[in-house]
Motif scaffolding. Structure first.
Motif, PDB file in Angstrom:
ATOM      1  N   ASP A 122       5.361   5.327 -24.225  1.00  0.00           N
ATOM      2  CA  ASP A 122       3.920   5.707 -24.746  1.00  0.00           C
ATOM      3  C   ASP A 122       3.141   5.346 -23.409  1.00  0.00           C
ATOM      4  O   ASP A 122       2.254   4.667 -23.195  1.00  0.00           O
ATOM      5  CB  ASP A 122       3.605   4.849 -25.871  1.00  0.00           C
ATOM      6  N   GLY A 123       3.189   6.258 -22.359  1.00  0.00           N
ATOM      7  CA  GLY A 123       2.309   6.095 -21.001  1.00  0.00           C
ATOM      8  C   GLY A 123       3.058   6.279 -19.937  1.00  0.00           C
ATOM      9  O   GLY A 123       4.273   6.772 -19.973  1.00  0.00           O
ATOM     10  N   PRO A 124       2.735   6.352 -18.602  1.00  0.00           N
ATOM     11  CA  PRO A 124       3.424   6.592 -17.455  1.00  0.00           C
ATOM     12  C   PRO A 124       4.410   5.613 -17.239  1.00  0.00           C
ATOM     13  O   PRO A 124       4.744   4.789 -17.488  1.00  0.00           O
ATOM     14  CB  PRO A 124       2.257   6.381 -16.414  1.00  0.00           C
ATOM     15  N   VAL A 125       5.553   6.376 -16.645  1.00  0.00           N
ATOM     16  CA  VAL A 125       6.988   5.505 -16.237  1.00  0.00           C
ATOM     17  C   VAL A 125       6.682   5.603 -14.833  1.00  0.00           C
ATOM     18  O   VAL A 125       6.683   6.473 -14.192  1.00  0.00           O
ATOM     19  CB  VAL A 125       8.172   6.161 -16.742  1.00  0.00           C
ATOM     20  N   VAL A 126       7.162   4.411 -14.264  1.00  0.00           N
ATOM     21  CA  VAL A 126       7.185   4.193 -12.713  1.00  0.00           C
ATOM     22  C   VAL A 126       8.851   3.809 -12.492  1.00  0.00           C
ATOM     23  O   VAL A 126       8.957   2.821 -12.947  1.00  0.00           O
ATOM     24  CB  VAL A 126       6.322   3.112 -12.407  1.00  0.00           C
ATOM     25  N   CYS A 127       9.532   4.495 -11.593  1.00  0.00           N
ATOM     26  CA  CYS A 127      10.620   4.145 -10.971  1.00  0.00           C
ATOM     27  C   CYS A 127      10.111   3.466  -9.621  1.00  0.00           C
ATOM     28  O   CYS A 127       9.905   4.246  -8.719  1.00  0.00           O
ATOM     29  CB  CYS A 127      11.693   5.272 -11.021  1.00  0.00           C
ATOM     30  N   VAL A 128      10.798   2.443  -9.173  1.00  0.00           N
ATOM     31  CA  VAL A 128      10.845   1.788  -7.888  1.00  0.00           C
ATOM     32  C   VAL A 128      11.816   2.367  -7.122  1.00  0.00           C
ATOM     33  O   VAL A 128      13.131   2.312  -7.499  1.00  0.00           O
ATOM     34  CB  VAL A 128      10.825   0.177  -7.949  1.00  0.00           C
ATOM     35  N   ILE A 169      11.891  12.281  -1.056  1.00  0.00           N
ATOM     36  CA  ILE A 169      12.278  11.235  -1.163  1.00  0.00           C
ATOM     37  C   ILE A 169      13.603  10.929  -1.049  1.00  0.00           C
ATOM     38  O   ILE A 169      14.491  11.131  -1.933  1.00  0.00           O
ATOM     39  CB  ILE A 169      11.672  10.371  -2.497  1.00  0.00           C
ATOM     40  N   TRP A 170      13.992  10.302   0.302  1.00  0.00           N
ATOM     41  CA  TRP A 170      15.357  10.125   0.567  1.00  0.00           C
ATOM     42  C   TRP A 170      15.704   8.846   0.284  1.00  0.00           C
ATOM     43  O   TRP A 170      15.369   8.000   1.190  1.00  0.00           O
ATOM     44  CB  TRP A 170      15.879  10.789   1.925  1.00  0.00           C
ATOM     45  N   GLY A 216       0.814  -1.224  -0.046  1.00  0.00           N
ATOM     46  CA  GLY A 216       0.188   0.016   0.039  1.00  0.00           C
ATOM     47  C   GLY A 216       0.841   1.238  -0.043  1.00  0.00           C
ATOM     48  O   GLY A 216       0.499   2.452   0.439  1.00  0.00           O
ATOM     49  N   THR A 217       2.069   1.204  -0.514  1.00  0.00           N
ATOM     50  CA  THR A 217       2.857   2.249  -0.421  1.00  0.00           C
ATOM     51  C   THR A 217       2.475   3.413  -1.634  1.00  0.00           C
ATOM     52  O   THR A 217       2.126   3.059  -2.533  1.00  0.00           O
ATOM     53  CB  THR A 217       4.550   1.871  -0.811  1.00  0.00           C
ATOM     54  N   PRO A 218       2.822   4.534  -1.435  1.00  0.00           N
ATOM     55  CA  PRO A 218       2.591   5.663  -2.237  1.00  0.00           C
ATOM     56  C   PRO A 218       3.044   5.448  -3.404  1.00  0.00           C
ATOM     57  O   PRO A 218       4.328   5.062  -3.644  1.00  0.00           O
ATOM     58  CB  PRO A 218       2.803   7.045  -1.504  1.00  0.00           C
ATOM     59  N   LEU A 219       2.233   5.884  -4.664  1.00  0.00           N
ATOM     60  CA  LEU A 219       3.041   6.157  -6.074  1.00  0.00           C
ATOM     61  C   LEU A 219       2.952   7.570  -6.046  1.00  0.00           C
ATOM     62  O   LEU A 219       1.967   8.446  -6.203  1.00  0.00           O
ATOM     63  CB  LEU A 219       1.822   5.734  -6.840  1.00  0.00           C
ATOM     64  N   VAL A 220       4.151   8.320  -6.022  1.00  0.00           N
ATOM     65  CA  VAL A 220       4.503   9.769  -5.851  1.00  0.00           C
ATOM     66  C   VAL A 220       4.820  10.327  -7.176  1.00  0.00           C
ATOM     67  O   VAL A 220       5.536   9.759  -7.710  1.00  0.00           O
ATOM     68  CB  VAL A 220       5.478   9.803  -4.907  1.00  0.00           C
ATOM     69  N   ALA A 221       3.873  11.055  -7.584  1.00  0.00           N
ATOM     70  CA  ALA A 221       4.181  12.133  -8.748  1.00  0.00           C
ATOM     71  C   ALA A 221       5.601  12.861  -8.548  1.00  0.00           C
ATOM     72  O   ALA A 221       5.589  13.372  -7.570  1.00  0.00           O
ATOM     73  CB  ALA A 221       3.081  12.884  -9.014  1.00  0.00           C
ATOM     74  N   SER A 222       6.500  12.752  -9.619  1.00  0.00           N
ATOM     75  CA  SER A 222       7.512  13.620  -9.555  1.00  0.00           C
ATOM     76  C   SER A 222       7.774  14.679 -10.484  1.00  0.00           C
ATOM     77  O   SER A 222       8.534  14.355 -11.577  1.00  0.00           O
ATOM     78  CB  SER A 222       8.724  12.481  -9.700  1.00  0.00           C
ATOM     79  N   PRO A 223       7.199  15.636 -10.228  1.00  0.00           N
ATOM     80  CA  PRO A 223       7.086  16.976 -11.128  1.00  0.00           C
ATOM     81  C   PRO A 223       8.444  17.518 -11.071  1.00  0.00           C
ATOM     82  O   PRO A 223       8.508  18.328 -12.032  1.00  0.00           O
ATOM     83  CB  PRO A 223       5.860  17.438 -10.932  1.00  0.00           C
ATOM     84  N   ARG A 224       9.182  17.399 -10.276  1.00  0.00           N
ATOM     85  CA  ARG A 224      10.242  18.674  -9.883  1.00  0.00           C
ATOM     86  C   ARG A 224      11.471  18.043 -10.277  1.00  0.00           C
ATOM     87  O   ARG A 224      12.644  18.531  -9.649  1.00  0.00           O
ATOM     88  CB  ARG A 224      10.067  19.042  -8.394  1.00  0.00           C
ATOM     89  N   LEU A 225      11.841  17.039 -11.106  1.00  0.00           N
ATOM     90  CA  LEU A 225      13.007  16.550 -11.361  1.00  0.00           C
ATOM     91  C   LEU A 225      13.982  17.194 -12.391  1.00  0.00           C
ATOM     92  O   LEU A 225      13.130  17.493 -13.250  1.00  0.00           O
ATOM     93  CB  LEU A 225      13.087  14.997 -11.713  1.00  0.00           C
ATOM     94  N   ALA A 226      15.154  17.540 -11.973  1.00  0.00           N
ATOM     95  CA  ALA A 226      15.821  18.239 -13.232  1.00  0.00           C
ATOM     96  C   ALA A 226      16.208  17.614 -14.409  1.00  0.00           C
ATOM     97  O   ALA A 226      15.877  16.262 -14.256  1.00  0.00           O
ATOM     98  CB  ALA A 226      17.506  18.773 -12.223  1.00  0.00           C
ATOM     99  N   VAL A 234       7.178   7.775  -8.643  1.00  0.00           N
ATOM    100  CA  VAL A 234       8.107   6.981  -7.908  1.00  0.00           C
ATOM    101  C   VAL A 234       7.131   5.976  -7.069  1.00  0.00           C
ATOM    102  O   VAL A 234       6.364   6.582  -6.315  1.00  0.00           O
ATOM    103  CB  VAL A 234       9.120   7.800  -7.112  1.00  0.00           C
ATOM    104  N   LYS A 235       7.393   4.794  -6.932  1.00  0.00           N
ATOM    105  CA  LYS A 235       6.823   3.703  -6.152  1.00  0.00           C
ATOM    106  C   LYS A 235       7.682   3.596  -4.916  1.00  0.00           C
ATOM    107  O   LYS A 235       8.768   3.244  -4.761  1.00  0.00           O
ATOM    108  CB  LYS A 235       6.749   2.376  -6.884  1.00  0.00           C
ATOM    109  N   ASP A 236       7.225   4.432  -3.685  1.00  0.00           N
ATOM    110  CA  ASP A 236       8.246   4.545  -2.622  1.00  0.00           C
ATOM    111  C   ASP A 236       7.953   3.496  -1.466  1.00  0.00           C
ATOM    112  O   ASP A 236       7.301   3.586  -0.714  1.00  0.00           O
ATOM    113  CB  ASP A 236       7.929   6.254  -1.898  1.00  0.00           C
TER     114      ASP A 236
END
Lengths: 422, 422
Positions: A378-384, A354-355, A90-100, A111-113
Motif C-alpha cells: 500500500d504505497g511505493p516500494v524501494v529496492c536498494v 542499472i548494472w 545523495g544517491t538517486p532514487l530511480v523509477a523503474s517502469p520498464r521491468l518485465a 531503485v535506490k542506486d
C-alpha cells in the motif's frame, strides 16, 4: 542556496547502547568493537548502537534537499572527521517502469542506486562514520577484513584521513578488487579465513590499528558504522516528496544496512516527522539464509552451512542480531532468493540502465518473490541496489566476437552471440 | 521541497547551429550526425550545436539545488525522453586539501567527481541527450564505436529507452569493458578500426540505427550530446555557492566535455547570471596533443601520430573544432601531460579517496604542470575527474601477497610488497 551550504552542526551523539538490553549504555568513546560486554556470551554477541540527544534536534534537518555529502546529517550521526566526506550519499532514487513481469503490480517501484557513491557502493556511508571514529579515538591505522566493497571503501576513507590501511582479503578475491584496494594506497594481504580475526586482533594490540569490520563470532561490527546507513532513510523520505514507502527490500549479509535503514525511518517516526515505518525486508542468498533461519526459529543468532552462492558480498553463514531487530520491529520479513532469481533481476535491471553485481540485485529478486507469493503493498516500494557490476565475480570474463566488418559476418555474430536477428 | 520536485519544463531548443559559421542554422530535427554540411570540407568538418530561445528562460533555474537527474535542466537541454534519466549529474564537488606538492598553492582546489554517475563516467550526461534524440527522431537502434565509457553509457540509456544497441569495440578493449557493455544487454562486436565507420554507416542506412559517436574524420559527433555537459557548469556554479571558478582543467580527447563546460558557463554569462567565464584548460596525453597542435598552429583541426599512451580514453589523434572554440573564447589553454604525470596524479588522488582511470587524472596533472609553470589563479580551481579506476587498463592485473597469518610473515609482506615498516 541554503540547501547546499548547510553548516555542519555538531553531532548529538551521547552514548553507545546495547541491542542486547537497551537499558545498558556505555560512554560514546572509545568505540567498543567487540559487541556489548555485559549481554554477550560465547554463543551470541550483541551489537551496540549510538544514542542521541534527540530533544535538541532541529527538525528542519528533514526539509533539506537530499544532496551528496553526509555531513549534512551530522546531528544524527556519530562525530565525523572534518573534511573526510567525499560526497557519499545523495544517491538517486530511480523509477523503474520498464521491468518485465511486474504487470500485476500497479504501484510505484524505485531503485535506490547506491553504486553512485564515491567508491561505488553503500559501504561509503558506513566508512565515513567508522574511519571518523577511528581517527577521533586515536587509532594509528585501519584494518578491515573484506573481499569486496567494504575493504575498498575503508581504504578510501583511511587514505583521506591520512591513516594507513591494511585490507585482509582471501586468495580467491576478484582481482578487480585487489586493484581497487591498492588504488587507494592500501595494503591488501591474502590470509586464510581462520587467520583473519587473530591477525586483526594482533594489528589492534601491537600497532593500535582499529578494526572497521567485524571481529566477533556472531556479527556485531563497528558500533558507529550502521549509523551512516540511516541516511538512506532520510534521503528516500525526501526523494519521495516526504512520503514513507510501504516496503524496502535490502540485499542482506550481516544486516548492517538493513538495520540502518530501519533505524532512520524509526527515528523519523519517533520524532513525529512521519507516522509509521516501512516494512523492512531482508533478501539473503537461498543457499545461506542465516537471518531467515534465526527469525523462523526465534533465535537471536543462527548459523548455516557455507553452501555455494555467487553472491559473495552477502554470503554470510551467521547473522547479526541487528537484522532480527529491524525485521521484527518493522513487521518485515526475511526472504531467501536463489542465485538464479538474482541473475534474472541483475539482467533485467541492466535493461533499465542499472548494472549490479549479483548480490546487489537481491532486493529486486526478493520483491518479485514477494509479489509472486501474493504480497500487496500500500504505497511505493524501494529496492536498494548496493553496488556496481564491476565488483561481480563474472566481470572481466566476457569477450566480444571478432569480425572483419563484412556485413554478413556482422549479421552472423549478432545472431549467434546475442540472438539478435537483423 | 521545491528543489527536488521541480517540474520538467519543456525544452527551449529551437535549431541546430554550425560552429563553422554561427549564421548558418538548421531545423532542430533530425539530428545531423555528420557535421555541418555547408561549412565542412574533406579536410575539416565543423560540429553543430543547439540554440535555444534564451529570452523565454526563467532564470530561477540557476537557483535550484544541484541534485542528480538532468531533466531538472530541461529548458536548456535538447528535448529529453520522458523517464530516461537514471540520476545522472549532481555529482559531488570534492575539496582536495590533502594533495602533495601543492604547498605553493593557497587557493581552493576541487575535484568534480564524474565517476559518481549512473555508469560511473561523465558520458551519461551526453547519452541522456543523444539517446533521447535518437528515440525522438525515430531511430530503430543505437550504434556506438567505443572501447570504454561511451559505449557502456550509450548501452545503458539505449536499454532504458527500449532500443537495441550495438557497441563496436576493438579486439584489445579491456575485458571489464566488454562485461560492462553486455551488462546492459548490448551487443559488443570487435571490429578493426578501419571497418568501424563503414559499418556504422551500414547500420544506419540498412537498419535505421542512429550513431551516438563520431562518424567524421575530424571529430564532430552527435550534435545533441555536448549540450548535456553544460550541466557540469551549472552544478559547479551552484556548488561553489554561486561563484565562477578561475579555471577548469578537463581531460581532453575530442573536447566534447571541454566545450560543454565552456558553453554552460558562457550561457550563464550571456544571461547575466554571472560576470565572466573561467579559463577552460584542455589536458591531453603528451604523446598525442592534437588540440594543442591545432591551437599552436592556428588551425581548426590538426592530426598527430598514434604514439603510445596508456590513457586510452583520451588518446585522440585528431581534434574536434569544439576544443579550439572553448580554449580560445575562454582565454584558456591546451596542455600536454605525460603518462607519468597522470600516473602520479592518479596515485595521489587515490590518497584523497578518489580512484581514477589514468585518463581521468589528466585534469589534476595539467593543473600541477600549470602551477609549476608559474601560472596563478584568482579564485577556485576545478579539476574534472571523468571516470573510475575500474576502467583503467591496469585494473584486474594486481595481486595480493599470500601469507599464513603468522606475524613475522605479515610484517615481511607489508615491507616487501608495500614498503610499510611496522
Amino acid at each position: 542556496m541554503r540547501n547546499t551550504m548547510i553548516a555542519q552542526e555538531p553531532s548529538l551523539a551521547r552514548a553507545q547502547v546495547s541491542l542486547g538490553d537497551p537499558e545498558i549504555s556505555y560512554p560514546l568513546w572509545p568505540p567498543i568493537t567487540t559487541g556489548c560486554p555485559k549481554t554477550s556470551n560465547d554463543d551470541v554477541q550483541y551489537p551496540l548502537e549510538i544514542d542521541y540527544d534527540y530533544g535538541a534536534l532541529d527538525l528542519a534537518i528533514f526539509e533539506q534537499a537530499p544532496l551528496p555529502g553526509l555531513d549534512r546529517w551530522a546531528p544524527l550521526l556519530p562525530p565525523l572527521l572534518d573534511g573526510l566526506s567525499i560526497g557519499e550519499g545523495g544517491t538517486p532514487l530511480v523509477a523503474s517502469p520498464r521491468l518485465a513481469d511486474l504487470s500485476d503490480f500497479d504501484g510505484e517501484l524505485y531503485v535506490k542506486d547506491e553504486s553512485q557513491n564515491p567508491t561505488w557502493s553503500h559501504k561509503d556511508r558506513l566508512n565515513l562514520c567508522t574511519v571518523s571514529a577511528a581517527s577521533r579515538s586515536g587509532a594509528t591505522g585501519i584494518v578491515v577484513a573484506s573481499s569486496g566493497n567494504h575493504g575498498a571503501s575503508a581504504a578510501a576513507y583511511a587514505a583521506r584521513a591520512g591513516l594507513p590501511c591494511i585490507v585482509l582479503v582471501s586468495a580467491t578475491s576478484p582481482r578487480n578488487i585487489i586493484s581497487f584496494v591498492r588504488g587507494y594506497g592500501a595494503a591488501a594481504i591474502a590470509v586464510p579465513s581462520a587467520a583473519r580475526w587473530p591477525l586483526m586482533r594482533q594489528l589492534q594490540e601491537r600497532l593500535g590499528f582499529q578494526p572497521v569490520s567485524n571481529v566477533t563470532t556472531s556479527h556485531t561490527g563497528h558500533p558507529f558504522g550502521p549509523e551512516g546507513y540511516k541516511t538512506v532513510a532520510y534521503e528516500v523520505y525526501a526523494q519521495l516528496g516526504r512520503r514513507v514507502p510501504a516496503a524496502v527490500f535490502v540485499p542482506t549479509g550481516y544486516a548492517e544496512i538493513l538495520y540502518g535503514v530501519w533505524k532512520g525511518f524509526d527515528e523519523m517516526r519517533r520524532l513525529g516527522v512521519t507516522g509509521h515505518v516501512p516494512r523492512i525486508v531482508a533478501c539473503e542468498p537461498a543457499s545461506r539464509g542465516a537471518l531467515a533461519l534465526a527469525i523462523e526459529t526465534s533465535r537471536p543468532v543462527a548459523s548455516v552451512p557455507p553452501n555455494p552462492t555467487d553472491a559473495y558480498a552477502i554470503g554470510s553463514t551467521i547473522n547479526g542480531y541487528r537484522g532480527v531487530v529491524a525485521v521484527q520491529r518493522s513487521n518485515g520479513a526475511a526472504l531467501r532468493v536463489s542465485d538464479d532469481d538474482m541473475r534474472r533481476a541483475q539482467a533485467d535491471m541492466g535493461r533499465t540502465g542499472i548494472w549490479n553485481e549479483l548480490s546487489s540485485a537481491a532486493g529486486l529478486a526478493g520483491f518479485r518473490n514477494a509479489l509472486a507469493d501474493g504480497e500487496t503493498f500500500d504505497g511505493p516500494v524501494v529496492c536498494v541496489s548496493t553496488s556496481s557490476g564491476f565488483k561481480d565475480i563474472a566481470t572481466g570474463t566476457h569477450t566480444a566476437p571478432e569480425v572483419s566488418g563484412e556485413w554478413d559476418e556482422v549479421v552472423a555474430a549478432l545472431r549467434d552471440t546475442y540472438g539478435i536477428r537483423v
